[in-house]
Scaffold this motif. Structure first.
Motif, PDB file in Angstrom:
ATOM      1  N   ASP A  29      -7.414 -11.312  38.230  1.00 36.81           N
ATOM      2  CA  ASP A  29      -6.787 -10.725  37.049  1.00 36.81           C
ATOM      3  C   ASP A  29      -6.461 -11.809  36.042  1.00 36.81           C
TER       4      ASP A  29
ATOM      5  N   GLU B  27       0.484 -16.409  31.478  1.00 38.90           N
ATOM      6  CA  GLU B  27       0.515 -17.585  32.340  1.00 38.90           C
ATOM      7  C   GLU B  27      -0.777 -18.391  32.248  1.00 38.90           C
TER       8      GLU B  27
ATOM      9  N   ASN C  31      -4.289 -13.307  33.364  1.00 39.73           N
ATOM     10  CA  ASN C  31      -2.903 -13.275  32.920  1.00 39.73           C
ATOM     11  C   ASN C  31      -2.787 -14.216  31.727  1.00 39.73           C
ATOM     12  N   LYS C  32      -2.815 -13.634  30.540  1.00 38.92           N
ATOM     13  CA  LYS C  32      -2.807 -14.465  29.334  1.00 38.92           C
ATOM     14  C   LYS C  32      -1.461 -15.161  29.150  1.00 38.92           C
TER      15      LYS C  32
END
Lengths: 111, 114
Positions: free
Chosen positions: A62, A67, A64-65
């Protein structure tokens, strides 16, 4: 400039255990991220890419922009998952497209 | 295997000799790439091509040159091989046109410079 960081050079787990291979990136644009896998002495092959949001061989990842991460996960590792895994970021410069690879994580799944 | 071959698959040469590696594709893809793979460094881009006679440098291009005179072939030349160029070299191809395009890799060439 873009950068891909895979903090673990080596990762060892037991068969049936969950596995997570970490990938963090640095890029000013909208990222396109991939995971490639290389089994012993074979060519690299695409495992998955975030835009298709698919699960291959039980692996998922996935984006996660917040983080800036694209970690690869599998709930139950198998011995045949032992391989080198590379995270890669695709970028565009003008009309040219390039991949920037992390340094790779060698996953060993023990019986 | 996306119709990509590399030749030779293995080569041992001596310091100072010229070496040419060949990548051949049957997919008519526009983009072709040369990488080197070294322990602790992952894959690093040497040169790439975005069309016949159109090439550009990657992050580790010093000591290497490339040529692409036809769509299907991309040659990597080490003009005067050095021991630091001992590595596994991978060619890759992609259609291009999008950052979401997949790169497909060849089987690799293991080069040893003595």
């Amino acid at each position: 400039a873009q950068r891909v960081t895979q903090p673990e050079k080596l990762l060892s787990v037991f068969k049936g255990a969950p596995v997570e291979l970490k990938c963090n990136y640095s890029y000013s644009g909208s990222p396109e991220l991939f995971w490639y896998v290389q089994y012993s002495r074979q060519r690299l092959q695409l495992l998955l890419r975030h835009i298709s949001r698919e699960s291959i061989k039980g692996f998922t990842a996935d984006l996660n922009k917040g983080e800036t991460s694209f970690h690869l996960k599998k709930p139950f590792a198998q011995e045949e998952d032992s391989a080198m895994y590379y995270c890669a970021l695709s970028s565009r410069g003008g009309s040219n497209y390039k991949l920037t690879f992390g340094k790779g994580t060698l996953l060993t799944v023990n019986p | 295997d996306a119709g990509i071959t590399q030749s030779p698959r293995h080569k041992v040469t001596e310091t100072g000799t010229p070496v040419t590696l060949r990548c051949h594709q049957t997919e008519n893809h526009r983009y072709m790439y040369w990488y080197r793979q070294d322990p602790g460094h992952g894959l690093r881009l040497i040169h790439y091509s975005y069309g016949v006679k159109d090439t550009d440098k990657g992050e580790v291009s010093d000591g290497y040159s490339v040529s692409r005179s036809k769509t299907e072939d991309f040659l990597l030349t080490l003009e005067s091989a050095t021991s630091s160029q001992t590595s596994v070299y991978f060619c890759a191809i992609s259609r291009g046109g999008s950052t979401g395009d997949t790169q497909y890799f060849g089987p690799g060439t293991r080069l040893t410079v003595l």
